[in-house]
Structure formats: structure tokens, C-alpha cells
Design a protein around this motif. Structure first.
Motif, PDB file in Angstrom:
ATOM      1  N   GLN A  77      10.434  25.908 -69.163  1.00  0.00           N
ATOM      2  CA  GLN A  77      11.578  25.161 -69.660  1.00  0.00           C
ATOM      3  C   GLN A  77      12.299  25.952 -70.752  1.00  0.00           C
ATOM      4  N   GLY A  78      13.556  25.639 -70.971  1.00  0.00           N
ATOM      5  CA  GLY A  78      14.277  26.153 -72.121  1.00  0.00           C
ATOM      6  C   GLY A  78      15.225  27.297 -71.828  1.00  0.00           C
ATOM      7  N   THR A  79      16.119  27.500 -72.778  1.00  0.00           N
ATOM      8  CA  THR A  79      17.155  28.521 -72.658  1.00  0.00           C
ATOM      9  C   THR A  79      16.581  29.922 -72.673  1.00  0.00           C
ATOM     10  N   GLU A  80      15.537  30.131 -73.470  1.00  0.00           N
ATOM     11  CA  GLU A  80      14.950  31.469 -73.570  1.00  0.00           C
ATOM     12  C   GLU A  80      14.407  31.926 -72.224  1.00  0.00           C
TER      13      GLU A  80
ATOM     14  N   ASN B 265      16.939  22.981 -61.888  1.00  0.00           N
ATOM     15  CA  ASN B 265      16.540  22.395 -63.168  1.00  0.00           C
ATOM     16  C   ASN B 265      17.203  23.043 -64.374  1.00  0.00           C
ATOM     17  N   ARG B 266      17.880  24.168 -64.171  1.00  0.00           N
ATOM     18  CA  ARG B 266      18.675  24.723 -65.272  1.00  0.00           C
ATOM     19  C   ARG B 266      19.714  23.728 -65.754  1.00  0.00           C
ATOM     20  N   PHE B 267      20.123  22.840 -64.858  1.00  0.00           N
ATOM     21  CA  PHE B 267      21.192  21.896 -65.183  1.00  0.00           C
ATOM     22  C   PHE B 267      20.673  20.457 -65.246  1.00  0.00           C
ATOM     23  N   ASN B 268      19.407  20.329 -65.606  1.00  0.00           N
ATOM     24  CA  ASN B 268      18.796  19.005 -65.732  1.00  0.00           C
ATOM     25  C   ASN B 268      18.064  18.925 -67.068  1.00  0.00           C
ATOM     26  N   THR B 269      18.796  19.235 -68.129  1.00  0.00           N
ATOM     27  CA  THR B 269      18.226  19.244 -69.472  1.00  0.00           C
ATOM     28  C   THR B 269      18.957  18.247 -70.360  1.00  0.00           C
ATOM     29  N   SER B 270      18.382  17.965 -71.508  1.00  0.00           N
ATOM     30  CA  SER B 270      19.028  17.026 -72.439  1.00  0.00           C
ATOM     31  C   SER B 270      20.333  17.586 -72.976  1.00  0.00           C
ATOM     32  N   ALA B 271      20.464  18.923 -72.978  1.00  0.00           N
ATOM     33  CA  ALA B 271      21.683  19.554 -73.497  1.00  0.00           C
ATOM     34  C   ALA B 271      22.795  19.631 -72.458  1.00  0.00           C
ATOM     35  N   THR B 272      22.489  19.389 -71.181  1.00  0.00           N
ATOM     36  CA  THR B 272      23.498  19.469 -70.125  1.00  0.00           C
ATOM     37  C   THR B 272      24.451  18.288 -70.229  1.00  0.00           C
TER      38      THR B 272
ATOM     39  N   ALA C 276      15.303  30.773 -69.256  1.00  0.00           N
ATOM     40  CA  ALA C 276      16.429  30.944 -68.337  1.00  0.00           C
ATOM     41  C   ALA C 276      17.121  32.281 -68.561  1.00  0.00           C
ATOM     42  N   ASN C 277      17.378  32.624 -69.814  1.00  0.00           N
ATOM     43  CA  ASN C 277      18.049  33.891 -70.120  1.00  0.00           C
ATOM     44  C   ASN C 277      17.210  35.083 -69.666  1.00  0.00           C
ATOM     45  N   TYR C 278      15.889  34.961 -69.805  1.00  0.00           N
ATOM     46  CA  TYR C 278      15.003  36.049 -69.406  1.00  0.00           C
ATOM     47  C   TYR C 278      15.095  36.296 -67.905  1.00  0.00           C
ATOM     48  N   TYR C 279      14.922  35.247 -67.101  1.00  0.00           N
ATOM     49  CA  TYR C 279      14.913  35.429 -65.648  1.00  0.00           C
ATOM     50  C   TYR C 279      16.295  35.775 -65.103  1.00  0.00           C
ATOM     51  N   ILE C 280      17.311  35.148 -65.650  1.00  0.00           N
ATOM     52  CA  ILE C 280      18.671  35.487 -65.216  1.00  0.00           C
ATOM     53  C   ILE C 280      18.977  36.942 -65.565  1.00  0.00           C
ATOM     54  N   GLY C 281      18.537  37.373 -66.738  1.00  0.00           N
ATOM     55  CA  GLY C 281      18.755  38.755 -67.144  1.00  0.00           C
ATOM     56  C   GLY C 281      18.092  39.751 -66.206  1.00  0.00           C
ATOM     57  N   LEU C 282      16.885  39.438 -65.745  1.00  0.00           N
ATOM     58  CA  LEU C 282      16.200  40.319 -64.810  1.00  0.00           C
ATOM     59  C   LEU C 282      16.941  40.389 -63.477  1.00  0.00           C
ATOM     60  N   THR C 283      17.465  39.256 -63.039  1.00  0.00           N
ATOM     61  CA  THR C 283      18.218  39.231 -61.785  1.00  0.00           C
ATOM     62  C   THR C 283      19.475  40.083 -61.904  1.00  0.00           C
ATOM     63  N   ARG C 284      20.147  39.980 -63.033  1.00  0.00           N
ATOM     64  CA  ARG C 284      21.346  40.788 -63.258  1.00  0.00           C
ATOM     65  C   ARG C 284      21.001  42.280 -63.299  1.00  0.00           C
ATOM     66  N   LYS C 285      19.850  42.600 -63.862  1.00  0.00           N
ATOM     67  CA  LYS C 285      19.447  44.005 -63.940  1.00  0.00           C
ATOM     68  C   LYS C 285      19.178  44.563 -62.543  1.00  0.00           C
TER      69      LYS C 285
ATOM     70  N   PRO D 102      11.257  20.234 -53.204  1.00  0.00           N
ATOM     71  CA  PRO D 102      10.742  20.666 -54.507  1.00  0.00           C
ATOM     72  C   PRO D 102      11.872  21.292 -55.314  1.00  0.00           C
ATOM     73  N   VAL D 103      11.908  21.024 -56.602  1.00  0.00           N
ATOM     74  CA  VAL D 103      13.001  21.505 -57.447  1.00  0.00           C
ATOM     75  C   VAL D 103      12.427  22.311 -58.610  1.00  0.00           C
ATOM     76  N   ASN D 104      13.016  23.480 -58.859  1.00  0.00           N
ATOM     77  CA  ASN D 104      12.674  24.262 -60.040  1.00  0.00           C
ATOM     78  C   ASN D 104      13.950  24.905 -60.568  1.00  0.00           C
ATOM     79  N   SER D 105      13.802  25.768 -61.552  1.00  0.00           N
ATOM     80  CA  SER D 105      14.963  26.487 -62.073  1.00  0.00           C
ATOM     81  C   SER D 105      15.152  27.749 -61.235  1.00  0.00           C
ATOM     82  N   LEU D 106      16.404  28.153 -61.041  1.00  0.00           N
ATOM     83  CA  LEU D 106      16.652  29.294 -60.165  1.00  0.00           C
ATOM     84  C   LEU D 106      17.948  30.005 -60.515  1.00  0.00           C
ATOM     85  N   LYS D 107      18.029  31.240 -60.047  1.00  0.00           N
ATOM     86  CA  LYS D 107      19.261  32.030 -60.097  1.00  0.00           C
ATOM     87  C   LYS D 107      19.375  32.788 -58.787  1.00  0.00           C
ATOM     88  N   ARG D 108      20.583  32.824 -58.233  1.00  0.00           N
ATOM     89  CA  ARG D 108      20.855  33.546 -56.998  1.00  0.00           C
ATOM     90  C   ARG D 108      22.085  34.431 -57.176  1.00  0.00           C
TER      91      ARG D 108
END
Length: 540
Positions: free
Chosen positions: A447-450, A76-83, A452-461, A373-379
Motif C-alpha cells: 500500500q501507499g504512494t512510496e 488499487n492505486r485508485f482505491n485509497t482514502s486520498a483518491t 506505487a512510485n517504486y514500481y511505476i518507476g521500474l516500469t518506466r525504466k 482479483p484486484v491489486n495495484s498495477l501499471k501497464r
């Protein structure tokens, strides 16, 4: 079921040859040079008279466009109005639709994205920063099984679940060593190497293919003999979308017992989770190859203290009955202390459902579902070459607890048959010398960029914290776990150097051979995406 063997006979060669005489090639560019309506007109002009392409064309003006686009978006990171949305989707119904899509895209300099199941973690099969269209393969999903020869032709729009279901229809003692997620598309899974819980017994998914058909940059339909061994090697783990459009793979079925044994158990710190995890690393890649045990690290809320606490999960498949499983465990891994009440004997196809978190006894028809089932994710991914100590595991769990996110580290054991195969036999290089592969996973519903950035940032950490425990120079990664943090190719003048940044991590010593093959078969870099194989710089 319609037989797919007829399409493998290259019956369309004369049609292709006639059209190809009038199909000009265009050079590589990051932006389109023609209007979408010109491209559509080209598709219609090059439509096969017996297989018109118009029913396969979806534009934004079509009422079904949005549903077709979203049907195979698995992140769902790539299923937004801004995509950015594609200007067109071609849902190929026939090989001629693939050929016309390629030829017209070259003529009009259009960026093409190739999608089968849509499970690529970074959405590179259906998202782009430049104007693009999607060639969607989901209609091309014929599965033609020959149990006597223990082979099957599988079109790349099929899902793994459909493959498993069709095998089980024919035989109780055959399976296929591929992924444990049944909605994954065959095309991306196999072309990127593929693996599952049979790999210690039978190797990777690509270690069990015999042939393939694909459409190359010139619109030719090729089988293994026609494409040659180099190109067949490249699309057997090096990513098919860098070299052409793979239409089908001929897979080799493998033997499985009528009765297998599965289990999924958790262990807490009070149950010596860190010690059991450290022992798992000592034995998981060396234990009887009929046994595959996945080790998962995460943290959960302690209901008594309210604090985060470590949890170890051990998820197993054993190709045999429970008696023999306990004989193996009692000898090689008694620390797990598995109980009879924690295991289930079942059929191989039911074990697939168990690994997908369905209760044993669930109707096998759920394998035919294409809507997970679909949600937002980072791997992300890593490779472990030396065991992490008990103290090291405890340190990792402490860092995971500090991050305050639903993060999980999944360790998949190597060894067995997979590690006996040469690292150059397929583009996938991570064989002998690797104890396990790690998948980093986080899912979220916000939802939203904020968010996404939070969870992706934790994964990177967490990925940064793991540096001292994993491979280095290069820090290796698994191509099927796409991760744009490793580098993005803008497919311009610096394409080779940008491609080398991530390519060495994914393919190590096999990267150079992939580049040489790419340069030879697609010198203008038509088949490209954010992490595709580049061409050599002097060929640009």
C-alpha cells in the motif's frame, strides 16, 4: 432474456425531442459551476415517467455508495482514502437515465466519467482531479444473440465473459474475437479497438462489428445510420467516451472448430529460451493464421543458484486439433519443441478459461463472474517492427533481472487477417508493418504512494531500456492500454496540443480525422477525460 432490439428502434425519439427543446448547452470548463444538489434536482426533474431515475442515483450519503464505487475499481492505486471520490454515481437502468445525465451535466457544467468494466489501466473512467460524477453502465448488459444471422446485440455494460458464455449457450461452433480477460467491460474494450487470440484469423474486435447505438451530446439516441459513417468509425476504435455514451454494439460472430488446441509452456536458458524467442519473432506473424502464440518474458528465482534467471513462456491457441497443430509447428516453428503432453484439445469456450488460467474442465459459469482479483498495477505498451536478436533478448532479460521487480513483457503477434485490413479502416492504425505489440506489466500488493512510485518507476525504466528495439517517430502505443505517462489533457486552452502529444502515439495518421469528427459532433468538448480526443483549437 429481454430482447434489446426494441431499444434499437429509437422509440424514445419523441420523448427526447420534447425534453431537448428546453435543455440548454453549456460551454466547456474544468470545474463545476453548480452545486451537486442542483444537479440531482435536474436529474429528477428530467426523469422519464415510466422509468424513474431515483433508484439509479447514489450519493455519498447512501449506504451503498462505497460498495457501488469500489465494485468496478480494478486498480488499487485508485482505491485509497486520498483518491478524489465522485459526488454522485448514476447506475443507469434505462437509456433515459443516460440522456438526463448528459443534459443535466451540460446545464450545470459537471464533469462526467463513463464506466463500463473499470479495467482502464489509469482509472480515467472513475477518477478525476476536478469534481465529477460517474455514469456507470454495469446494469445495461443485455446480450441478444441471433445464431442464424451470426450476430448479437450487446450492451456495453456486459463483460466479455458474459458474451462468451451466452454464445456458448447457443452454439459450439461460434465465438467472438475479443480479449482473453473475461471481466473486461464491452464498452471500453470495443470502443478502444479490442483484440484477442482470434485476431490473426478474424482481425480485431472492431473489425467484427456491424452497428452501434449511442447517446450523443444533444441527448439523441442514434444507430449507425443516424450517426453517420464518420461517427461510427470514430467509436469503432477511437474511444467511445470522447464522442458520446455508447449503449450497445452489434457484433459479428465468427466460426470456430468444435475442437481447438491450447498450450502454455516455459523454456529456460538451458532450454535455449533466447534462441526460441528470437525464432518466434521470425515466424509468429507469418505462421498459419489459425495459430496464435503469445511470448512472455520475465525473470524468476533459480532454486539452485538463488539468482534471477530468464524465463520464456509461450501461450498458444490453435483453431484445430493437435495433429494439425504439430504439422504446422514441425514445418514453421520446430524450435519450440512442443510435446504432446504439453497440449490440450478442448472446446473454444473452454480455451477461454484456459487462457484465464482456469483448469480445463472448470464450469463455464465462472465466465459470468464480474469480480476479478484486484491489486495495484501499471501497464505500458510498445510496437516491435523488426525482430529483436537473440543477444538483444538476453540483454533485456539482464536488465529485467537488475530491476528486482515482478515485471513481465508480453509480446502479442500480429500478421494474418488483422494486418491485411487498411490502417485507416478503423481508428486503430497499428497493422501491417508491425511484428508484435508489447505489454509491460507489473502488479504489487504493498500500500501507499512510496510503493506505487517504486514500481511505476521500474516500469518506466524498463520502457526506457526498450527504446532501441521498438517503433520511433512516433513511438507508438495501444489506446486500450491507457498510459498517462504519454501525456495528460487538462482540457483547457491547450487541449488540442496536449491531446496531440498522446493522440499521435495512439492513433498515428488517424488522429487528425478523429479530431475533426470530435470538433463536429462535440464542439464544446463535453465528453472529455485525461486522454480524450480534443477539438480543434479554433473551435474552443
Amino acid at each position: 432474456m429481454t430482447s434489446f432490439r426494441s431499444t434499437n428502434s429509437l422509440l424514445f425519439f419523441s420523448f427526447i425531442l420534447v425534453l431537448w427543446l428546453s435543455w440548454p448547452a453549456s460551454g466547456n470548463s474544468s470545474t463545476a459551476t453548480s452545486a451537486p444538489e442542483d444537479y440531482i434536482a435536474c436529474l429528477l426533474d428530467n426523469s422519464h415517467p415510466d422509468h424513474p431515475i431515483s433508484p439509479a442515483i447514489f450519493t455519498p450519503d447512501n449506504s451503498s455508495f462505497t460498495s457501488v464505487l469500489r465494485a468496478y475499481i480494478r486498480n488499487n492505486r485508485f482505491n485509497t482514502s486520498a483518491t478524489r471520490k465522485p459526488f454522485l454515481i448514476v447506475t443507469a437502468l434505462h437509456v433515459s437515465h443516460i440522456q438526463a445525465s448528459i443534459v443535466c451535466a451540460r446545464r450545470h457544467n459537471m464533469q462526467m466519467k463513463i464506466r463500463s468494466g473499470g479495467h482502464d489501466y489509469e482509472g480515467v473512467s472513475y477518477v478525476a482531479e476536478v469534481p465529477f460524477f460517474i455514469l456507470d453502465m454495469f446494469n445495461l448488459r443485455t446480450i441478444d444473440i441471433d445464431i442464424e444471422k451470426e450476430t448479437a446485440w450487446v450492451q456495453t455494460g456486459a463483460t466479455l465473459g458474459e458474451v462468451y458464455y451466452r454464445i456458448a449457450e447457443k452454439s459450439k461452433v461460434h465465438g467472438y474475437p475479443a480479449g482473453v480477460c473475461p471481466t473486461v467491460g464491452v464498452g471500453g474494450h470495443i470502443s478502444g479497438a479490442g483484440y484477442g487470440n482470434l485476431m490473426r484469423k478474424y482481425g480485431l474486435t472492431v473489425d467484427n462489428i456491424e452497428d452501434a447505438t449511442m447517446v450523443d451530446v444533444n441527448g439523441r439516441l442514434l444507430d449507425r445510420k443516424a450517426m453517420g459513417e464518420d461517427l461510427f468509425w470514430a467509436i469503432s476504435g477511437g474511444g467511445g467516451s470522447s464522442f458520446g455514451v455508447v449503449l450497445s454494439y452489434k457484433i459479428k460472430l465468427v466460426r470456430v472448430p468444435e475442437k481447438v488446441t491450447v498450450f502454455r509452456v516455459t523454456r529456460s536458458p538451458e532450454q535455449n529460451a533466447s534462441y526460441i524467442g528470437s525464432r518466434w519473432q521470425q515466424v509468429a506473424d507469418k505462421i498459419d493464421r489459425d495459430l496464435f502464440i503469445r511470448f512472455i518474458m520475465d525473470v524468476v528465482n533459480n532454486t539452485q543458484t538463488g539468482k534471477k534467471t530468464a524465463r520464456a513462456t509461450f501461450h498458444g491457441l490453435f483453431l484445430g486439433d493437435a495433429d494439425r497443430l504439430f504439422s504446422v509447428l514441425n514445418t514453421s516453428f520446430p524450435e519450440l519443441a512442443l510435446k504432446r503432453s504439453e497440449v490440450n484439445e478442448t472446446s473454444w469456450v473452454q480455451s477461454v478459461l484456459f487462457w484465464t488460467n482456469y483448469p480445463i474442465g472448470t464450469s463455464e459459469e465462472v465466465l459470468l463472474s464480474r469480480t476479478p482479483p484486484v491489486n495495484s498495477l501499471k501497464r505500458k505498451s510498445d510496437y516491435v517492427k523488426k525482430p529483436i536478436s537473440k543477444e538483444g533478448l538476453e540483454w533485456i532479460w539482464d536488465r529485467m533481472a537488475e530491476l528486482e521487480a515482478p515485471l513481465a513483457l508480453t509480446f502479442n503477434p500480429y500478421g494474418g487477417r488483422m494486418a491485411e485490413i487498411r490502417s485507416t479502416a478503423k481508428p486503430f492504425p497499428h497493422r501491417a508493418g508491425n511484428l508484435a505489440k508489447i505489454q509491460y506489466a507489473v502488479n504489487w500488493d504493498e500500500q501507499g504512494t512510496e510503493a506505487a512510485n517504486y514500481y511505476i518507476g521500474l516500469t518506466r525504466k524498463l520502457h526506457m531500456y526498450m527504446t532501441r528495439f521498438v517503433s520511433a517517430n512516433p513511438r507508438e502505443a495501444f489506446y486500450n492500454y491507457k498510459d498517462l505517462d504519454l501525456g495528460i489533457n487538462h482540457n483547457g486552452r491547450e487541449s488540442y496540443y496536449e491531446g496531440r502529444t498522446y493522440g499521435i502515439k495512439y492513433f498515428v495518421g488517424n488522429f487528425n480525422r478523429l479530431v475533426e469528427i470530435k470538433t463536429r459532433v462535440d464542439p464544446d468538448n463535453f465528453f472529455r477525460n485525461e486522454q480524450s480526443i480534443p477539438t480543434l483549437p479554433h473551435k474552443k
